[in-house]
Design a protein around this motif. Structure first.
Motif, mmCIF file in Angstrom:
data_model
loop_
_atom_site.group_PDB
_atom_site.id
_atom_site.type_symbol
_atom_site.label_atom_id
_atom_site.label_comp_id
_atom_site.label_asym_id
_atom_site.label_seq_id
_atom_site.Cartn_x
_atom_site.Cartn_y
_atom_site.Cartn_z
ATOM 1 N N ILE A 5 0.835 -1.204 0.000
ATOM 2 C CA ILE A 5 0.000 0.000 0.000
ATOM 3 C C ILE A 5 0.873 1.259 0.000
ATOM 4 O O ILE A 5 0.491 2.307 -0.514
ATOM 5 C CB ILE A 5 -0.958 -0.007 1.222
ATOM 6 N N HIS A 6 2.079 1.155 0.587
ATOM 7 C CA HIS A 6 3.000 2.293 0.622
ATOM 8 C C HIS A 6 3.900 2.333 -0.611
ATOM 9 O O HIS A 6 4.344 3.411 -1.011
ATOM 10 C CB HIS A 6 3.874 2.221 1.874
ATOM 11 N N CYS A 7 4.175 1.163 -1.178
ATOM 12 C CA CYS A 7 5.094 1.076 -2.316
ATOM 13 C C CYS A 7 4.580 -0.019 -3.256
ATOM 14 O O CYS A 7 4.947 -1.189 -3.107
ATOM 15 C CB CYS A 7 6.508 0.770 -1.822
ATOM 16 N N PRO A 8 3.718 0.319 -4.214
ATOM 17 C CA PRO A 8 3.089 -0.686 -5.080
ATOM 18 C C PRO A 8 4.080 -1.555 -5.858
ATOM 19 O O PRO A 8 3.761 -2.688 -6.211
ATOM 20 C CB PRO A 8 2.235 0.158 -6.038
ATOM 21 N N SER A 9 5.286 -1.044 -6.123
ATOM 22 C CA SER A 9 6.260 -1.851 -6.875
ATOM 23 C C SER A 9 6.819 -2.997 -6.043
ATOM 24 O O SER A 9 7.378 -3.956 -6.584
ATOM 25 C CB SER A 9 7.422 -0.966 -7.347
ATOM 26 N N LEU A 10 6.660 -2.927 -4.733
ATOM 27 C CA LEU A 10 7.185 -3.946 -3.824
ATOM 28 C C LEU A 10 6.213 -5.131 -3.794
ATOM 29 O O LEU A 10 5.225 -5.129 -3.068
ATOM 30 C CB LEU A 10 7.343 -3.348 -2.424
ATOM 31 N N GLN A 11 6.502 -6.176 -4.583
ATOM 32 C CA GLN A 11 5.550 -7.270 -4.751
ATOM 33 C C GLN A 11 6.112 -8.652 -4.446
ATOM 34 O O GLN A 11 5.349 -9.579 -4.175
ATOM 35 C CB GLN A 11 5.028 -7.291 -6.188
ATOM 36 N N PHE A 12 7.437 -8.806 -4.460
ATOM 37 C CA PHE A 12 7.999 -10.152 -4.424
ATOM 38 C C PHE A 12 8.786 -10.435 -3.145
ATOM 39 O O PHE A 12 9.290 -9.519 -2.486
ATOM 40 C CB PHE A 12 8.913 -10.374 -5.635
ATOM 41 N N TYR A 13 8.884 -11.717 -2.847
ATOM 42 C CA TYR A 13 9.690 -12.220 -1.726
ATOM 43 C C TYR A 13 10.731 -13.165 -2.305
ATOM 44 O O TYR A 13 10.396 -14.184 -2.894
ATOM 45 C CB TYR A 13 8.797 -12.948 -0.720
ATOM 46 N N TYR A 14 12.017 -12.790 -2.183
ATOM 47 C CA TYR A 14 13.110 -13.599 -2.716
ATOM 48 C C TYR A 14 13.680 -14.465 -1.589
ATOM 49 O O TYR A 14 14.047 -13.940 -0.533
ATOM 50 C CB TYR A 14 14.213 -12.711 -3.290
ATOM 51 N N LEU A 15 13.778 -15.775 -1.845
ATOM 52 C CA LEU A 15 14.242 -16.713 -0.822
ATOM 53 C C LEU A 15 15.695 -17.126 -1.031
ATOM 54 O O LEU A 15 16.162 -18.089 -0.427
ATOM 55 C CB LEU A 15 13.368 -17.970 -0.806
ATOM 56 N N GLY A 16 16.420 -16.433 -1.896
ATOM 57 C CA GLY A 16 17.817 -16.801 -2.127
ATOM 58 C C GLY A 16 17.932 -17.791 -3.267
ATOM 59 O O GLY A 16 17.247 -17.685 -4.281
ATOM 60 N N TYR A 17 18.806 -18.773 -3.099
ATOM 61 C CA TYR A 17 19.021 -19.788 -4.120
ATOM 62 C C TYR A 17 18.242 -21.058 -3.800
ATOM 63 O O TYR A 17 18.168 -21.484 -2.642
ATOM 64 C CB TYR A 17 20.504 -20.144 -4.235
ATOM 65 N N TYR A 18 17.699 -21.657 -4.848
ATOM 66 C CA TYR A 18 17.032 -22.960 -4.737
ATOM 67 C C TYR A 18 17.943 -24.007 -5.376
ATOM 68 O O TYR A 18 18.377 -23.848 -6.523
ATOM 69 C CB TYR A 18 15.678 -22.946 -5.439
ATOM 70 N N ILE A 19 18.248 -25.066 -4.620
ATOM 71 C CA ILE A 19 19.138 -26.125 -5.099
ATOM 72 C C ILE A 19 18.351 -27.430 -5.099
ATOM 73 O O ILE A 19 18.126 -28.041 -4.051
ATOM 74 C CB ILE A 19 20.392 -26.238 -4.219
ATOM 75 N N HIS A 20 17.908 -27.843 -6.263
ATOM 76 C CA HIS A 20 17.036 -29.012 -6.368
ATOM 77 C C HIS A 20 17.750 -30.285 -5.934
ATOM 78 O O HIS A 20 17.120 -31.220 -5.443
ATOM 79 C CB HIS A 20 16.536 -29.155 -7.806
ATOM 80 N N SER A 21 19.059 -30.329 -6.108
ATOM 81 C CA SER A 21 19.820 -31.531 -5.755
ATOM 82 C C SER A 21 20.103 -31.627 -4.262
ATOM 83 O O SER A 21 20.637 -32.634 -3.795
ATOM 84 C CB SER A 21 21.152 -31.559 -6.520
ATOM 85 N N CYS A 22 19.756 -30.591 -3.494
ATOM 86 C CA CYS A 22 19.986 -30.587 -2.043
ATOM 87 C C CYS A 22 18.637 -30.655 -1.329
ATOM 88 O O CYS A 22 17.843 -29.715 -1.383
ATOM 89 C CB CYS A 22 20.744 -29.329 -1.633
ATOM 90 N N ASN A 23 18.377 -31.773 -0.655
ATOM 91 C CA ASN A 23 17.079 -31.972 -0.010
ATOM 92 C C ASN A 23 16.778 -30.890 1.032
ATOM 93 O O ASN A 23 15.622 -30.497 1.211
ATOM 94 C CB ASN A 23 17.029 -33.352 0.645
ATOM 95 N N LYS A 24 17.815 -30.414 1.718
ATOM 96 C CA LYS A 24 17.597 -29.424 2.763
ATOM 97 C C LYS A 24 17.155 -28.074 2.202
ATOM 98 O O LYS A 24 16.643 -27.233 2.938
ATOM 99 C CB LYS A 24 18.875 -29.245 3.589
ATOM 100 N N MET A 25 17.368 -27.855 0.912
ATOM 101 C CA MET A 25 17.000 -26.578 0.316
ATOM 102 C C MET A 25 15.648 -26.621 -0.382
ATOM 103 O O MET A 25 15.126 -25.589 -0.797
ATOM 104 C CB MET A 25 18.065 -26.152 -0.695
ATOM 105 N N ARG A 26 15.064 -27.802 -0.503
ATOM 106 C CA ARG A 26 13.812 -27.920 -1.256
ATOM 107 C C ARG A 26 12.621 -27.295 -0.536
ATOM 108 O O ARG A 26 11.570 -27.089 -1.131
ATOM 109 C CB ARG A 26 13.525 -29.394 -1.557
ATOM 110 N N TYR A 27 12.793 -27.001 0.758
ATOM 111 C CA TYR A 27 11.682 -26.389 1.497
ATOM 112 C C TYR A 27 11.255 -25.060 0.885
ATOM 113 O O TYR A 27 10.118 -24.623 1.045
ATOM 114 C CB TYR A 27 12.088 -26.180 2.962
ATOM 115 N N LYS A 28 12.189 -24.400 0.190
ATOM 116 C CA LYS A 28 11.871 -23.079 -0.356
ATOM 117 C C LYS A 28 10.748 -23.147 -1.384
ATOM 118 O O LYS A 28 9.979 -22.199 -1.532
ATOM 119 C CB LYS A 28 13.131 -22.470 -0.978
ATOM 120 N N ALA A 29 10.667 -24.261 -2.105
ATOM 121 C CA ALA A 29 9.629 -24.387 -3.128
ATOM 122 C C ALA A 29 8.256 -24.652 -2.528
ATOM 123 O O ALA A 29 7.258 -24.637 -3.258
ATOM 124 C CB ALA A 29 9.995 -25.503 -4.111
ATOM 125 N N THR A 30 8.182 -24.888 -1.209
ATOM 126 C CA THR A 30 6.877 -25.112 -0.574
ATOM 127 C C THR A 30 6.115 -23.799 -0.376
ATOM 128 O O THR A 30 4.936 -23.824 -0.022
ATOM 129 C CB THR A 30 7.036 -25.819 0.786
#
Length: 670
Positions: free
Chosen positions: A487-512
């Motif tokens: 509401i204060h900054c309409p261009s602010l729309q996304f949440y970046y979670l860093g890097y997603y590493i499909h081959s690393c099981n511990k990093m797959r939580y980001k896609a949830t």
């Protein structure tokens, strides 16, 4: 071999030393940025609305050990930049080309070369739909705040305090050394007795199972599992369930037996409660619930279990303290020790009616504070404890200087709020988000707030509060923050979670966190994770934009997926792709970078592709000895032998940052 970053021998220079010198250089850069005499970079300043300018040093390609696959060699390959200063607009665009930052160091993975390809992942906050598990995280934390869910920490601290107190009393100067030994020996003996008591309960269950097998109540042609009895901690007991406050021990052997019977009997269907159903076995008779009830009845018939009552509850065999009576002889002693009360042999235990009255529920207060990135001793103490307990770092590796260079130092130029709908109330820049419960700091989220996103960099938390999943909860809070500030900054729309590493099981939580998108490492287009996933299941590195084309039906051959997977795009140079060096959120560590002499040039394997990406380097802004000018104006003053080397570097630099950013940021030569 010299250090690739600072040219010191043997790469022994500490991050703290680098941080000190670079902060001084960054200060000079900001001073230069305010100079009114500089006119060659007018376009850069206008683009950033007078908010400063970006000045970077190209560190080239480098290799490092991988913190994800733990490969023995230097298999992590990336390109690095050192940022003296960086505008939020430029860093936003760098993120959208696969870059990330660690302190003032920027890095971009080379996807085709690295061992663990990493894709920038983002989520459009307004479209986020929480999963059942994510909703449970919120409910669990609310129960904790309402006083209905307690950490095991207070009881553990009480036990440790009692043990320490007893040990200190034994070690009093007035007590002889033989008395101290006797006291410590008594503690060990009591602990062993508690373990023996649990083993005795386990043996009783196994004996009952054996009896039921011999009598034909259980199938005798299969090997049934052995039982185990475990102590039920206070925080695991179901609140407000009648009798749960006196629950001491439990066993899930009934579930294991039901599962073993199900596996052994042919033609069984998948039924609930691990039941089985065919001509030989009755489903109800061999459900976990029925087995538990049968075993509980047999156990209650044994006189040796006096002092404890045994009940079956939804497939579990539970052992409760006997109501309205003192424990008898040995069992009372063992139970008291197992509960951590350190009772003497002649101690008595009150009835459950008197000893388990609940104290009034006290609500907790959670506060979330957003502050500009700066060094805070309380935060550092929490970070140090987190790294040692959760990531098993040694204390000598968790220093103030390494912490500052990793999570405090930032090249981002702060942009204050403008109240015109273009900047949120907190401004743009680097921040620390503190989570405080009843005045105690329990977690810190390190984030960057940029024109189009909140970029999550790292989170560290108090290990004693692991049971409320602060990592997941903070992600939900950061997503909500984006929603609230649109509401204060309409261009602010996304949440970046860093890097997603499909081959690393511990990093797959980001896609949830759905619906999420991955950045194509070649064309820098955003592709739905649901589209990319089947391709990533087949191969670690994939040109995701091709997956999107296939999904849209532009490639309809039967083996289209195989063709996309196998296609290597021979016209793509290794500089056109990207990999992770720093570990984002739950997997962070400071890497030690090294360069490889045979790769320092970064030459293109395909001149046509290089020409398409690089274009003309004459408009690049180059900084040298306090001045800044376009390369076309600078090249006349450079000797031909030096010019060839510099132009090679500039072409490499332009390939990794792109033409638009290359024309805005200052390429510093010192």
């Amino acid at each position: 071999m010299g250090c690739w970053l600072c040219k010191l021998p043997n790469s022994q220079r500490s991050w703290g030393e680098i941080e000190k010198e670079e902060s001084e250089m960054a200060g000079k850069t900001r001073s230069e940025a305010s100079s009114s005499t500089r006119t060659t970079n007018t376009n850069s300043i206008n683009h950033n609305n007078g908010r400063g300018e970006s000045k970077v040093v190209d560190c080239g390609r480098n290799r490092s050990s991988c913190g994800y696959c733990k490969s023995p060699g230097l298999t992590g390959i990336s390109h690095g930049l050192w940022a003296h200063s960086l505008t939020v607009n430029d860093y936003q665009d760098l993120l959208d080309r696969g870059w990330r930052r660690s302190g003032s160091f920027l890095y971009k993975p080379e996807m085709e070369r690295t061992c663990c390809p990493s894709y920038t992942i983002r989520l459009k906050a307004g479209e986020f739909s929480p999963s059942k598990e994510q909703l449970r995280v919120t409910r669990r934390l609310q129960r904790f705040l309402d006083g209905e869910l307690d950490s095991i920490k207070p009881r553990k601290l009480a036990e440790e305090a009692n043990a320490s107190k007893r040990t200190r009393s034994c070690a009093d100067p007035g007590v002889s050394s033989s008395a101290v030994k006797e006291c410590l020996s008594s503690n060990n003996a009591e602990k062993n007795k508690g373990e023996k008591f649990l083993q005795s309960l386990t043996d009783k269950i196994n004996n009952v199972v054996h009896t039921c097998t011999e009598s034909g109540e259980f199938p005798n042609h299969i090997q049934l599992p052995k039982a185990s009895v475990k102590k039920v901690s206070q925080d695991k007991r179901k609140l407000f369930v009648e009798g749960s406050e006196t629950l001491l021990y439990s066993s899930n052997i009934a579930f294991q037996i039901a599962a073993a019977i199900k596996r052994a009997e042919p033609g069984m269907q998948d039924v609930h409660q691990s039941g089985v159903s065919n001509d030989r076995v009755d489903e109800k008779e061999f459900s976990a619930k029925s087995i538990a009830e049968k075993l509980a009845i047999s156990l209650n018939q044994l006189a040796e279990t006096s002092g404890l009552s045994i009940k079956a509850c939804n497939g579990h065999i539970n052992f409760y303290s006997a109501s309205n009576q003192d424990y008898l002889d040995g069992s009372a002693e063992f139970v008291a020790i197992a509960e951590g009360s350190f009772a003497r042999h002649d101690s008595k235990v009150c009835s459950s009616e008197n000893s388990f009255k609940r104290s009034p529920v006290e609500r907790r207060r959670l506060e979330i504070h957003l502050k500009r990135s700066s060094f805070d001793r309380e935060e550092f103490a929490l970070y140090r404890r987190y790294q040692i307990k959760v990531h098993n770092d040694t204390p000598d590796h968790v220093t103030e200087s390494s912490y500052k260079s990793f999570l405090v130092d930032t090249p981002l130029i702060f942009v204050p709020p403008t109240n015109d709908g273009t900047v949120p109330p907190c401004g743009f820049g680097s921040f620390h988000q503190q989570y405080v419960v009843d005045g105690q700091l329990v977690a810190v989220g390190v984030i960057d707030i940029l024109p189009r996103c909140l970029s999550s960099k790292y989170l560290f938390w108090d290990p004693d509060f692991a049971f409320i999943s602060l990592g997941k909860y903070s992600a939900l809070q950061e997503i909500n923050w984006v929603k609230e500030n649109q509401i204060h900054c309409p261009s602010l729309q996304f949440y970046y979670l860093g890097y997603y590493i499909h081959s690393c099981n511990k990093m797959r939580y980001k896609a949830t966190y759905r619906p999420s998108e991955l950045l194509c490492p070649l064309r820098y287009q955003w592709v739905s994770f649901d589209v990319a996933r089947p391709f990533l299941d087949r191969k670690a590195y994939v040109v995701l934009s091709d997956c999107a084309i296939l999904q849209d039906g532009e490639s309809s051959t039967p083996n289209a997926l195989e063709q996309i997977i196998e296609l290597q795009h021979d016209d793509i140079t290794v500089e056109d792709s990207n990999v992770v060096l720093m570990h984002q959120n739950e997997e962070a560590a400071d890497p030690e970078y090294q360069t490889s002499d045979d790769e320092s040039g970064g030459g293109s394997s395909d001149p046509e592709s290089a020409q398409r990406e690089n274009g003309d380097i004459s408009n690049l802004l180059v900084g040298l000895k306090g001045t800044c000018m376009k390369y076309e104006d600078l090249q006349r003053a450079i000797r031909p032998t030096e010019r060839d080397n510099l132009e090679t570097q500039l072409h490499r630099y332009l390939r990794v940052v792109g033409k638009e950013l290359g024309g805005r940021m200052i390429y510093s030569l010192g």
